[in-house]
Write a protein that holds these residues in place. Structure first.
Motif, short mmCIF file in Angstrom:
data_model
loop_
_atom_site.label_atom_id
_atom_site.label_comp_id
_atom_site.label_asym_id
_atom_site.label_seq_id
_atom_site.Cartn_x
_atom_site.Cartn_y
_atom_site.Cartn_z
N LYS A 125 55.73 4.20 -3.95
CA LYS A 125 55.52 5.75 -2.90
C LYS A 125 54.74 5.59 -1.49
N PRO A 126 55.16 6.22 -0.80
CA PRO A 126 54.48 5.80 0.61
C PRO A 126 53.12 6.02 0.69
N VAL A 127 52.30 5.12 1.61
CA VAL A 127 51.04 4.92 1.27
C VAL A 127 50.24 5.08 2.36
N ARG A 128 48.98 5.57 2.78
CA ARG A 128 48.27 4.80 4.14
C ARG A 128 47.65 4.24 3.76
N PRO A 129 47.21 3.74 5.37
CA PRO A 129 46.59 2.25 5.60
C PRO A 129 45.47 2.54 4.93
N GLY A 130 44.40 3.31 4.65
CA GLY A 130 43.01 3.37 4.12
C GLY A 130 43.30 3.19 2.77
N GLU A 131 44.47 3.21 1.72
CA GLU A 131 44.52 3.58 0.39
C GLU A 131 44.85 1.63 0.28
N VAL A 132 45.85 0.92 1.74
CA VAL A 132 45.77 -0.50 0.91
C VAL A 132 44.60 -1.07 0.66
N ALA A 133 43.97 -0.58 2.65
CA ALA A 133 42.68 -1.49 2.04
C ALA A 133 41.72 -1.59 1.25
N ASP A 134 41.48 -0.16 0.20
CA ASP A 134 41.03 -0.24 -0.62
C ASP A 134 40.98 -1.09 -2.04
N LYS A 135 42.86 -0.69 -1.33
CA LYS A 135 43.68 -1.82 -2.81
C LYS A 135 43.09 -2.99 -2.61
N LEU A 136 42.75 -3.44 -1.61
CA LEU A 136 42.13 -5.04 -1.32
C LEU A 136 41.72 -5.49 -1.00
N GLY A 137 40.80 -4.49 -1.12
CA GLY A 137 39.39 -4.79 -0.86
C GLY A 137 39.16 -5.19 0.58
N VAL A 138 40.01 -5.08 1.83
CA VAL A 138 39.57 -5.79 3.17
C VAL A 138 39.12 -4.12 3.96
N ASP A 139 39.18 -4.39 4.81
CA ASP A 139 39.26 -3.40 5.93
C ASP A 139 39.99 -3.07 7.10
N SER A 140 39.92 -2.19 6.63
CA SER A 140 41.05 -1.00 7.24
C SER A 140 42.27 -1.47 8.75
N LYS A 141 40.72 -1.42 9.45
CA LYS A 141 41.44 -2.39 10.61
C LYS A 141 42.11 -3.92 10.47
#
Length: 57
Positions: A14-30
């Motif tokens: 589903k469409p995701v926000r950058p913050g969700e992807v960052a949390d999932k990958l365990g990296v900085d949202s920048k």
């Protein structure tokens, strides 16, 4: 990083926000935002609504 972000988006299904992807990958949202910008310019993802991104099918 772009490949990881794209894979995470495909897994979400589903469409995701950058913050969700960052949390999932365990990296900085920048880092995720930078990868999203590159992917969008390459035409691999699109934004169905503001601040949400999804892979182009």
């Amino acid at each position: 990083m772009e490949d990881k972000v794209l894979d995470a988006m495909k897994e979400a299904g589903k469409p995701v926000r950058p913050g969700e992807v960052a949390d999932k990958l365990g990296v900085d949202s920048k880092e995720v935002s930078k990868a999203i910008k590159t992917l969008k310019e390459a035409g691999k993802i699109h934004s169905p609504k503001r601040c949400y991104y999804a892979p182009v099918e």
